[in-house]
Motif scaffolding. Sequence first.
Motif, mmCIF file in Angstrom:
data_model
loop_
_atom_site.group_PDB
_atom_site.id
_atom_site.type_symbol
_atom_site.label_atom_id
_atom_site.label_comp_id
_atom_site.label_asym_id
_atom_site.label_seq_id
_atom_site.Cartn_x
_atom_site.Cartn_y
_atom_site.Cartn_z
ATOM 1 N N PHE A 94 5.602 26.256 -10.261
ATOM 2 C CA PHE A 94 5.248 26.867 -8.977
ATOM 3 C C PHE A 94 4.096 26.142 -8.287
ATOM 4 C CE2 PHE A 94 7.804 30.579 -10.109
ATOM 5 C CZ PHE A 94 8.326 30.918 -8.873
ATOM 6 N N ARG A 95 3.283 25.429 -9.062
ATOM 7 C CA ARG A 95 2.140 24.693 -8.477
ATOM 8 C C ARG A 95 2.535 23.337 -7.895
ATOM 9 N NH1 ARG A 95 -1.167 26.213 -13.696
ATOM 10 N NH2 ARG A 95 -1.993 28.227 -13.066
ATOM 11 N N LEU A 96 3.762 22.920 -8.084
ATOM 12 C CA LEU A 96 4.197 21.623 -7.548
ATOM 13 C C LEU A 96 4.204 21.655 -6.029
ATOM 14 C CD1 LEU A 96 7.152 20.824 -9.973
ATOM 15 C CD2 LEU A 96 4.921 19.691 -9.888
ATOM 16 N N PRO A 97 3.971 20.498 -5.413
ATOM 17 C CA PRO A 97 3.949 20.463 -3.944
ATOM 18 C C PRO A 97 5.325 20.777 -3.361
ATOM 19 C CG PRO A 97 3.785 18.246 -4.858
ATOM 20 C CD PRO A 97 3.716 19.195 -6.014
ATOM 21 N N LYS A 98 5.296 21.288 -2.129
ATOM 22 C CA LYS A 98 6.545 21.648 -1.449
ATOM 23 C C LYS A 98 6.499 21.321 0.040
ATOM 24 C CE LYS A 98 4.882 26.367 -0.999
ATOM 25 N NZ LYS A 98 5.106 27.752 -1.245
ATOM 26 N N ALA A 99 5.631 20.375 0.395
ATOM 27 C CA ALA A 99 5.431 20.047 1.814
ATOM 28 C C ALA A 99 6.660 19.402 2.450
ATOM 29 C CB ALA A 99 4.214 19.133 1.985
#
Length: 158
Positions: A94-99
Motif C-alpha cells: 500500500f505504501r508503493l507510489p501510485k502517481a
Amino acid sequence: MDNVSFKDRTVSEFLGAVRAPEPTPGGGSAAALAGALGASLFARVAGLPKSKAVTAEDTARLAAAGTRCAALADELMALVDRDSEAYEGVLQAFRLPKATDDEGARRTARIQEALAGFRGVRMQAPPKYSAVKLQGKPLYRYAREGIDVEAAPRPTRI
C-alpha cells in the motif's frame, strides 16, 4: 529491538510494542499470544497431580489434552510473528507510489499478491462443539456426553 521477533520479546516489551503507534504487532498477534497463554494454562492444569478420586482413564485423557494444548500453544506462538509479517507485506504494498498509471498498476498487483496469502482454501477441523455431524450425530452431543471425537478437517474457502 526491531530485529527481535515479537514472540521472543519479554511480556513488557511485547506490550510496549502493542501500545506503540506502529501497525504491528496488531490484533492478530495479540490474539495468538492470548490463545497461547490460555492453552499453556490448561496444559499446566492438566499436568497437576490428581486426587485419588480421579480414574486412570480421566488421568490419561487429561494428560492427552495437556499434550495437545502444549502443542497448540507452540503453534499459536509461531502465529504471533506470522501475523505481523503478513500484515507488514500488505502495508509495504500500500505504501508503493501510485502517481502514474504504471505505478498504480504495479501497486495494485503487489497489493493483490500480498492479500493472496489471506485468501484461498484452508483445511479446518470443525470445533468439538459444532453442529457438524459425525456418524449422523452433531459433534456437540459427543462433547456433552464427554466423548472425545475428532472430526476430519474439511476445506474452508476464505
